[in-house]
Design an enzyme around this catalytic site. Structure first.
Site, PDB file in Angstrom:
ATOM      1  N   VAL A 136       0.849  -1.202   0.000  1.00  0.00           N
ATOM      2  CA  VAL A 136       0.000   0.000   0.000  1.00  0.00           C
ATOM      3  C   VAL A 136       0.879   1.245   0.000  1.00  0.00           C
ATOM      4  CG1 VAL A 136      -1.851   1.250   1.176  1.00  0.00           C
ATOM      5  CG2 VAL A 136      -1.701  -1.231   1.413  1.00  0.00           C
ATOM      6  N   GLY A 191       3.286   6.583 -18.802  1.00  0.00           N
ATOM      7  CA  GLY A 191       3.569   5.288 -18.164  1.00  0.00           C
ATOM      8  C   GLY A 191       3.016   5.171 -16.758  1.00  0.00           C
ATOM      9  N   LYS A 209      -6.112  -1.778  -1.624  1.00  0.00           N
ATOM     10  CA  LYS A 209      -5.291  -1.080  -0.627  1.00  0.00           C
ATOM     11  C   LYS A 209      -6.125  -0.723   0.603  1.00  0.00           C
ATOM     12  CE  LYS A 209      -2.230   0.646  -4.253  1.00  0.00           C
ATOM     13  NZ  LYS A 209      -2.029   1.723  -5.218  1.00  0.00           N
ATOM     14  N   GLY A 306       6.182   3.257  -8.089  1.00  0.00           N
ATOM     15  CA  GLY A 306       7.478   3.452  -8.738  1.00  0.00           C
ATOM     16  C   GLY A 306       8.529   2.568  -8.090  1.00  0.00           C
TER      17      GLY A 306
END
Ligand code: HSE
Length: 433
Positions: A136, A191, A209, A306
């Site tokens: 999360v 992206g 989440k 990321g």
């Protein structure tokens, strides 16, 4: 005898897996110093295609294996990191690792949302730990605070912007006044949208989440299917225009509330006042506000996805697992409350924003107000713009006082049947934070 080397096995060499492998090798000395033993990445379980990836050239070929038995039965692997995502086969790998008494670290929100509580108890029964901080909010600390730092609190609520893709799209729609489709295209070009953008756009990613956070916060089994959800694809540039006019921002919020032994869990677009912290969290950033009865409101914010941010959380979990290896700590599993229950969405009460296209003639507003009144929905304000002379229709925006979901659904059905209502363009909940 204390172990001098802790062996790590990694499953997956995707964007996140590759980054974690890099951190574990490039920072081996620093991490080993922190762990109090040498941390050694012993094996990476890959698919044959992974070995053609440029990242594969950064590692000694002898690290790679495609052989499950070799990987899972290596006696020198103490901790297994799962980073392939998706429910299957990741779930089976985690189960097999725990079964073999390996500590497990994962970033897998789907597996944890669907099976996390059972896996935690299974890990405890095996005398090992299961860590999932990165499941999360990428690198934002959320799981450890909920499991440890905030444990003395009764958690009253969680309000979270927990999906970067949708927050990016909503930010573009708000700032640039563009339509949803164009903002989605921009997110894809940059992206941000995942392989399946539906999971983000329809709120499923946020549901996973929220299921994880709410289960830990309330010590109650909140399943993904228990969470009411609406996506953002119905939002229109006009909704943002009116929101601004009224002093609000539109955000996709994941909301979990606990009161009187009832639990309320939902993910949907909301109007929130533009002067609140969450209204000003923009782009791909995430932010989670947790309200505890002792601590008050605490806000965690940062990059929610990321490779770098995620590798920060995964590696911290590896260090936690190292401590368990060295101290033979027994993980405790989770005791769930049986006293609480879920509030059905029909009974949930919020204010509403309603945008309707109506015939511009006498008595129309009165008939709309009558339907709302019959369903116990009280109007707080109405905006009507100039009539479109050609179609003789007008757009009205109604802000209501708090009303239940059920009464709004029933009123909408009735309004839809009125000849004077041409179209119900949008209905959005208004959340007071
Ligand atoms: N798809 C997620 C997001 C990132 O947009 O926030 C991974 O959890």
């Amino acid at each position: 005898m204390t172990k001098s080397t802790i062996g790590i096995g990694l499953i997956g060499l995707g964007v996140i897996g590759g980054q974690v492998a890099k951190v574990l090798t490039e920072r081996a000395d620093m991490l080993s110093q922190q762990a109090g033993a040498k941390i050694e990445l012993r094996k990476i379980k890959v698919l044959p295609a992974d070995m053609d990836k440029p990242i594969a050239r950064s590692f000694n070929e002898s690290l790679f294996t495609t052989d499950d038995d070799e990987f899972f039965s290596d006696p020198d692997i103490d901790i297994i990191i799962e980073l392939i995502g998706g429910e299957k086969p990741a779930y089976n790998y985690i189960k097999r690792a725990l079964d073999g008494r390996k500590h497990v670290v994962t970033a897998n929100k789907e597996v944890i949302a669907k099976h996390g509580l059972d896996l935690m108890n299974f890990a405890a029964s095996q005398g090992v730990s299961l860590y999932f901080e990165a499941s999360v909010g990428g690198g934002i600390p959320l799981i450890n605070p909920l499991q440890q730092d905030l444990r003395a609190n009764n958690i009253k609520g969680i309000h979270a912007i927990i999906n970067g893709t949708t927050n990016y799209i909503l930010t573009r729609m708000s700032i640039d006044g563009i339509d949803f489709d164009i903002a989605l295209k921009q997110a894809q070009i940059l992206g941000y949208a995942e392989a399946n953008p539906n999971n983000d756009i329809e709120g499923i990613d946020a549901v996973y989440k929220l299921a994880i956070m709410a289960s830990l916060a309330f010590q109650y089994r909140v399943k993904p299917e228990d969470i009411y959800h609406e996506g953002i694809s119905n939002l229109d540039a006009r909704d943002f225009k009116y929101a601004k006019e009224l002093g609000y921002a539109i955000k996709l919020l994941a909301i979990a509330l606990q009161y009187d032994n009832m639990i309320e869990v939902r993910v949907h677009p909301v109007f929130i006042r533009e002067n609140t912290f969450l209204a000003n969290v923009n782009g791909v950033f995430n932010a989670v506000s947790i309200d505890g009865d002792l601590v008050g409101h605490v806000i965690f914010s940062g990059e929610g996805a990321g490779p770098k941010a995620t590798s920060s959380a995964v590696t911290a979990d590896v260090l936690r697992a190292c401590k368990d290896v060295l101290t033979s700590a027994i993980s405790k599993g989770i005791n769930l409350s049986t006293q609480k229950s879920l509030k059905p969405i029909s009974q949930i009460t919020t204010r509403y924003y309603m945008r309707l296209n109506i015939l511009d003639s006498s008595g129309v507003l009165a008939s709309i107000a009558r339907v709302l009144g019959q369903h116990d929905i009280s109007i707080s304000s109405v905006i009507q713009k100039e009539t479109d002379d050609l179609s003789k229709t007008a757009e009205i925006v109604i802000m209501t006082h708090p009303a239940t979901s059920q009464s709004v659904d029933e009123a909408i059905k009735e309004l839809d049947n009125l000849d004077v209502v041409k179209k119900i363009d949008n209905i959005i909940r208004v959340e007071e934070l």
